[in-house]
Design a protein around this motif. Structure first.
Motif, PDB file in Angstrom:
ATOM      1  N   HIS A 247       0.845  -1.201   0.000  1.00 63.61           N
ATOM      2  CA  HIS A 247       0.000   0.000   0.000  1.00 63.61           C
ATOM      3  C   HIS A 247       0.885   1.258   0.000  1.00 63.61           C
ATOM      4  CE1 HIS A 247      -3.465   2.553   1.320  1.00 63.61           C
ATOM      5  NE2 HIS A 247      -2.497   3.198   1.969  1.00 63.61           N
ATOM      6  N   HIS A 251       1.456   4.505  -2.714  1.00 66.31           N
ATOM      7  CA  HIS A 251       1.598   5.959  -2.509  1.00 66.31           C
ATOM      8  C   HIS A 251       2.865   6.477  -3.197  1.00 66.31           C
ATOM      9  CE1 HIS A 251      -1.802   6.645   0.071  1.00 66.31           C
ATOM     10  NE2 HIS A 251      -1.379   5.824   1.020  1.00 66.31           N
ATOM     11  N   TYR A 296      -3.869  11.158   3.688  1.00 67.61           N
ATOM     12  CA  TYR A 296      -4.044  11.269   2.251  1.00 67.61           C
ATOM     13  C   TYR A 296      -5.543  11.324   1.945  1.00 67.61           C
ATOM     14  CZ  TYR A 296       0.866   9.922   1.883  1.00 67.61           C
ATOM     15  OH  TYR A 296       2.223   9.873   1.980  1.00 67.61           O
ATOM     16  N   GLU A 301      -6.070   6.888  -1.102  1.00 69.40           N
ATOM     17  CA  GLU A 301      -6.110   5.630  -0.348  1.00 69.40           C
ATOM     18  C   GLU A 301      -6.671   4.494  -1.205  1.00 69.40           C
ATOM     19  OE1 GLU A 301      -4.729   5.017   2.615  1.00 69.40           O
ATOM     20  OE2 GLU A 301      -4.021   7.045   2.305  1.00 69.40           O
ATOM     21  N   HIS A 345      -3.491   7.171   7.052  1.00 69.89           N
ATOM     22  CA  HIS A 345      -4.232   6.457   6.001  1.00 69.89           C
ATOM     23  C   HIS A 345      -5.666   6.264   6.486  1.00 69.89           C
ATOM     24  CE1 HIS A 345      -0.339   5.398   4.200  1.00 69.89           C
ATOM     25  NE2 HIS A 345       0.037   5.179   5.437  1.00 69.89           N
TER      26      HIS A 345
HETATM   27 ZN   LIG Z   1      -2.479   5.112   2.540  1.00 71.34          ZN
END
Ligand SMILES: [Zn+2]
Length: 390
Positions: A247, A251, A296, A301, A345
């Motif tokens: 994840h 980003h 974010y 996300e 997040h």
């Molecule tokens: Zn994130």
């Protein structure tokens, strides 16, 4: 060991190279013959010498090809090498190698384009405001600028977290490095120097693990990820941990940290660029705060989750495990806690649903690491004796 053979990026990231060189400690005039090995770092070995340097720190002095003289910025030690294939690989892999003397035509062109862009941006900023500009500007910022900035932000974050000890138990670190190489490599997209594919990583992410009681992973500009060790403690499977890591890679690929940093610091960042003062203190303090606490956007996300699912699928992991660890952390943690995973997040039930829907069932029960490797990785802080700071 880094994999040999198929070199997808030409002079780029794949192969391990060797060359003979000469080492100077910068304090005495003595010349040490050494053997150089280049993979993700530069390894220098000789009868009395055994050092390794971070490629992101290396700068080159003024020399006539094929001679290249390099060393870590701010330190006196230097290595000379006259092997042009090795020199080319160094140039390809060290983002800041020629930063101080941008004499190559590519360097000059980039500099000119960048100066114009920065100048224009200041004007556009006044007209359209920060967030709109941040979104457009992030993708065109040179990787060398971003990696310098990332290093300054990393120092600031380290200070703000109270200098948590670095966890780098050797065998555990090797497991982590293999996992990262596999996940970054599975994407098969490493941009050319100074360029980034829209969804590719600009290079292999640089992961630092610190012992800390908060479970989090922070992604900074320049492809840096700071893992706080409780995240590993809280992961029940390697796939959960790998899901978070992937994840974060999402980003990085979307350059979200740079976007967030631009949005948070706005005109002060642009002014710093124009003035050439990237270590400007107000800027870095602001960006350190940003890295720790800014969330974010929901879209960012969602995109990072999709990237993670695809990465886990391609790397042989359980693509839905990310949802499981997010739910666990969401259940147990105060969402407003300092540096919490959920703050950087933002988590919602919809996110977990969406991850599971994307992941489907066909990867359920797969294991991205063997049990032995996962146990090894879980002990990455065994080299750090002291208790985790809060
Ligand atoms: Zn994130």
């Amino acid at each position: 060991m880094q994999p040999h053979g198929s070199d997808r990026t030409g002079a780029g990231q794949g192969a391990t190279l060797h060359a003979e060189g000469r080492y100077f400690d910068g304090l005495s005039a003595r010349i040490h013959p050494v053997t150089l090995r280049l993979d993700q770092r530069l390894w220098i070995a000789g009868p009395e010498i055994a050092v390794d340097w971070d490629l992101f720190d290396l700068v080159a002095g003024d020399t006539v090809a094929p001679l290249m003289r390099i060393g870590p910025r701010g330190r006196p030690a230097r290595v000379e090498v006259s092997d042009s294939a090795f020199a080319d690989a160094l140039t390809a892999r060290c983002p800041d190698l020629h930063r101080s003397d941008d004499k190559g035509s590519g360097g000059n062109l980039r500099l000119v384009v960048w100066s114009i862009a920065a100048g224009l941006s200041v004007i556009l900023l006044a007209i359209y405001g920060v967030p709109a500009i941040a979104a457009r500007l992030a993708p065109v910022i040179p990787i060398s600028v971003e990696s310098r900035l990332g290093s300054a932000v990393a120092d600031q974050v380290d200070r703000m977290l109270g200098h948590p000890p670095v966890c780098d138990d050797g065998p555990a670190r090797a497991v982590l490095d293999r996992l990262v190489a596999r996940m970054a490599g599975e994407r098969g997209m490493v941009g050319q120097r100074g360029m980034v594919g829209q969804r590719g990583l600009p290079g292999e992410p640089r992961i630092a693990v610190h012992r800390h009681a908060v479970a989090n992973a922070l992604t900074l500009p320049g492809g840096r990820v700071i893992i706080l060790s409780s995240l590993i403690d809280r992961s029940e499977t390697a796939d959960e941990f790998a899901g978070i890591l992937a994840h974060e890679f999402g980003h990085i690929a979307a350059r979200d940290p740079m976007r967030a940093l631009l949005a948070a610091s706005g005109s002060s960042f642009l002014l710093s660029l124009v003035l050439g003062d990237l270590a400007g203190s107000t800027l870095i303090v602001a960006t350190g705060q940003m890295a720790l606490s800014a969330g974010y956007s929901r879209d960012a996300e969602t995109a990072a989750d999709a990237y993670a699912v695809e990465t886990l699928r391609r790397s042989g992991g359980d693509a839905g495990a990310l949802a499981t660890i997010l739910e666990r952390v969401a259940r147990d943690e105060e969402p407003d806690g300092v540096a919490s995973l959920l703050r950087s997040h933002p988590f919602t039930r919809e996110r977990a649903h969406h991850i599971r829907a994307l992941a489907g069932n066909d990867t359920a029960g797969r294991h991205i690491l063997t049990d032995a490797d996962w146990i090894m990785l879980k002990g990455i802080c065994r080299n750090v004796a002291t208790a985790a700071p809060r």
